[in-house]
Design an enzyme around this catalytic site. Structure first.
Site, PDB file in Angstrom:
ATOM      1  CD  GLU A  36      -3.145  -0.599   0.176  1.00 41.44           C
ATOM      2  OE1 GLU A  36      -3.030  -0.256  -1.197  1.00 41.44           O
ATOM      3  OE2 GLU A  36      -3.681  -1.539   0.324  1.00 41.44           O
ATOM      4  CG  ASP A  39       0.607   2.852  -6.499  1.00 36.93           C
ATOM      5  OD1 ASP A  39       0.792   3.733  -5.508  1.00 36.93           O
ATOM      6  OD2 ASP A  39      -0.515   2.844  -6.975  1.00 36.93           O
ATOM      7  N   GLY A 124     -16.078   5.484  -3.116  1.00 34.69           N
ATOM      8  CA  GLY A 124     -15.258   5.789  -1.858  1.00 34.69           C
ATOM      9  C   GLY A 124     -15.041   4.793  -0.725  1.00 34.69           C
ATOM     10  CB  ALA A 125     -15.786   1.389  -0.468  1.00 32.81           C
ATOM     11  N   GLY A 126     -12.626   2.415  -1.175  1.00 36.00           N
ATOM     12  CA  GLY A 126     -11.233   2.062  -1.423  1.00 36.00           C
ATOM     13  C   GLY A 126     -11.261   0.744  -2.396  1.00 36.00           C
ATOM     14  CG  LEU A 127     -13.928  -1.799  -2.733  1.00 39.26           C
ATOM     15  CD1 LEU A 127     -15.193  -2.462  -2.801  1.00 39.26           C
ATOM     16  CD2 LEU A 127     -12.709  -2.642  -2.422  1.00 39.26           C
ATOM     17  CB  SER A 128      -9.804   1.005  -7.492  1.00 40.80           C
ATOM     18  OG  SER A 128      -9.004   1.091  -6.914  1.00 40.80           O
ATOM     19  CB  SER A 129     -15.744   3.035  -7.766  1.00 44.45           C
ATOM     20  OG  SER A 129     -15.569   4.253  -7.310  1.00 44.45           O
ATOM     21  CG  ASP A 174      -6.291   1.890  -7.319  1.00 44.94           C
ATOM     22  OD1 ASP A 174      -5.591   1.312  -6.815  1.00 44.94           O
ATOM     23  OD2 ASP A 174      -6.802   3.016  -6.942  1.00 44.94           O
TER      24      ASP A 174
HETATM   25  C1  GLA Z   1      -5.288   4.717  -4.063  1.00 45.99           C
HETATM   26  C2  GLA Z   1      -4.460   5.159  -5.212  1.00 45.99           C
HETATM   27  C3  GLA Z   1      -3.363   3.948  -5.600  1.00 45.99           C
HETATM   28  C4  GLA Z   1      -2.574   3.828  -4.384  1.00 45.99           C
HETATM   29  C5  GLA Z   1      -3.492   3.137  -3.192  1.00 45.99           C
HETATM   30  C6  GLA Z   1      -2.691   3.200  -1.802  1.00 45.99           C
HETATM   31  O1  GLA Z   1      -6.060   3.532  -4.143  1.00 45.99           O
HETATM   32  O2  GLA Z   1      -5.258   5.278  -6.331  1.00 45.99           O
HETATM   33  O3  GLA Z   1      -2.761   4.307  -6.731  1.00 45.99           O
HETATM   34  O4  GLA Z   1      -1.759   4.313  -4.256  1.00 45.99           O
HETATM   35  O5  GLA Z   1      -4.191   4.402  -2.933  1.00 45.99           O
HETATM   36  O6  GLA Z   1      -1.952   2.037  -2.281  1.00 45.99           O
END
Ligand code: GLA
Length: 389
Positions: A36, A39, A124-129, A174
């Site tokens: 985490e 990247d 907004g849940a950290g699942l990269s929508s 992501d």
């Molecule tokens: C978000 C960013 C990613 C990465 C993560 C943390 O999801 O979009 O590029 O930096 O946070 O690992």
């Protein structure tokens, strides 16, 4: 859920534009096992695409007019390719406009389109929508108008859209995971070179469980961009003193300890986390390949402590979820996932204890924060694709 999403997206498209869509695309959200905030620090990450998707229904408009319907928000955005593409005042179209602007700048043969999209990836849940919107859209344009882009180029275009039109200086994880995902595989991605390899996501008697804190964040204001600046500054100090260090993966803990005063406490902590996290990913890949789940779980939990105490991107709610989950013997590891400041915790748990853990953590969470936890049992799925109608 996927079938329902597709049915609903097609029906809304047809209702709005008077004919069924010519094309359907699916772009998934992602999880990240470990790695985490590394990247954008040239490290390694271990993400995978999951069975939560954004569905795009798209047809050519046979004019320079473009219409985009955000089904879930019940909003419509229209524009013409005759005018320059600039960021919109509302956020959601920007993820697509940012991609389109790059195609137009490179004089690629894009044409007008009608598009409707809907999502099962919670926002907004950290699942990269947002990465799924960028990459699904880029993928759709590439296929429909034969733009000749590789999948890596689609991912990079999505990342740049995030920088330029959404204002978040994210890394590549992501977008890469959303495009390159494979069923039952995790991706070990070298974020420096984009070299990647797939590893079996075979967790045997264990499962990955996501616990959504329901604390929403946007990385435009969360502190995400600050973290990126802090580590860039830290690395430039390290480079000044250790000329053979090119990026964080060449840097050792000992070097950082020697430079602690020069770096200052905050910068030291950030850099220390990054250096340790890069190594943890390599160790985690080894643990996964050897089905050493105890070790994998331990590494995930170490990551959480680093994210919470050194990188300072967790929050009280996520810390609570992680601590509560870890009290259970059947939880081998737990940590915040994604950019942080809210979103989900990811836990490695005994398969047949999943429901028990959900119950226990949910009730403690609601007692302490008055928030109803949302658990997700996910499957590791394939990346962005055309859906045949
Ligand atoms: C978000 C960013 C990613 C990465 C993560 C943390 O999801 O979009 O590029 O930096 O946070 O690992």
């Amino acid at each position: 859920m996927k079938k329902k999403l597709i049915r609903n997206t097609v029906a809304k498209f047809e209702k709005e534009f008077g004919a069924p869509p010519e094309n359907l695309f699916l772009a998934p959200g992602r999880i990240n096992i470990i790695g985490e905030h590394v990247d954008y620090n040239n490290g390694f990450v271990l993400p995978a695409a999951i069975n939560k998707y954004i569905c795009f229904a798209v047809s050519e408009s046979h004019s320079n007019q473009c219409s985009i319907i955000a089904i879930d928000l019940n909003e419509k955005f229209t524009f013409s390719l005759d005018n320059p593409i600039n960021p919109a005042t509302i956020m959601w179209p920007n993820y697509m406009l940012g991609v389109l602007a790059q195609f137009i700048e490179k004089q690629m043969p894009v044409k007008g389109f009608n598009l409707a999209f809907s999502s099962t990836i919670p926002m907004g849940a950290g699942l990269s929508s947002s990465a799924a919107v960028e990459c699904g859209f880029g993928y759709a344009m590439n296929k429909m108008f034969s733009l000749g882009l590789t999948n890596a180029e689609i991912a990079v275009t999505g990342q740049k859209a995030e920088h330029t039109f959404a204002g978040v200086n994210c890394g590549i994880m992501d977008q890469f995971a959303s495009v390159f995902g494979k069923k039952n595989k995790v991706i070990k991605l070298d974020c420096d070179t984009l070299e990647h390899e797939y590893h079996n996501a075979d967790f045997r008697n264990y499962a990955l469980l996501l616990l959504d804190s329901k604390v929403k964040h946007t990385h435009l204001t969360s502190g995400y961009n600050d973290r990126r600046r802090e580590t860039e500054r830290g690395l430039s100090i390290v480079k000044e003193h250790c000329p053979y260090v090119n990026n964080f993966r060449d840097c050792t803990e000992v070097q950082l300890l020697e430079l602690r005063e020069k770096l200052g406490e905050v910068s030291f902590r950030r850099c220390h986390f990054v250096v340790k996290e890069i190594q943890r990913v390599l160790d985690a890949v080894d643990a996964l390949d050897n089905s050493d789940f105890l070790r994998l779980g331990r590494l995930m939990t170490e990551t959480h402590h680093g994210l919470s105490k050194e990188y300072e991107v967790s929050c009280a709610e996520i810390d609570f979820l992680v601590e509560t989950a870890l009290k259970e013997k059947s939880v081998l590891g737990a940590r915040m996932m994604g950019g942080g400041f809210g979103g989900c915790a990811i836990c490695l748990v005994e398969k047949d204890k999943v429901d028990h853990i959900i119950e226990t953590v949910s009730s403690a969470y609601s007692d302490n924060f008055g928030i109803a936890l949302e658990p997700y049992k996910i499957k590791i799925s394939k990346g962005t694709s055309v859906h045949k109608m």
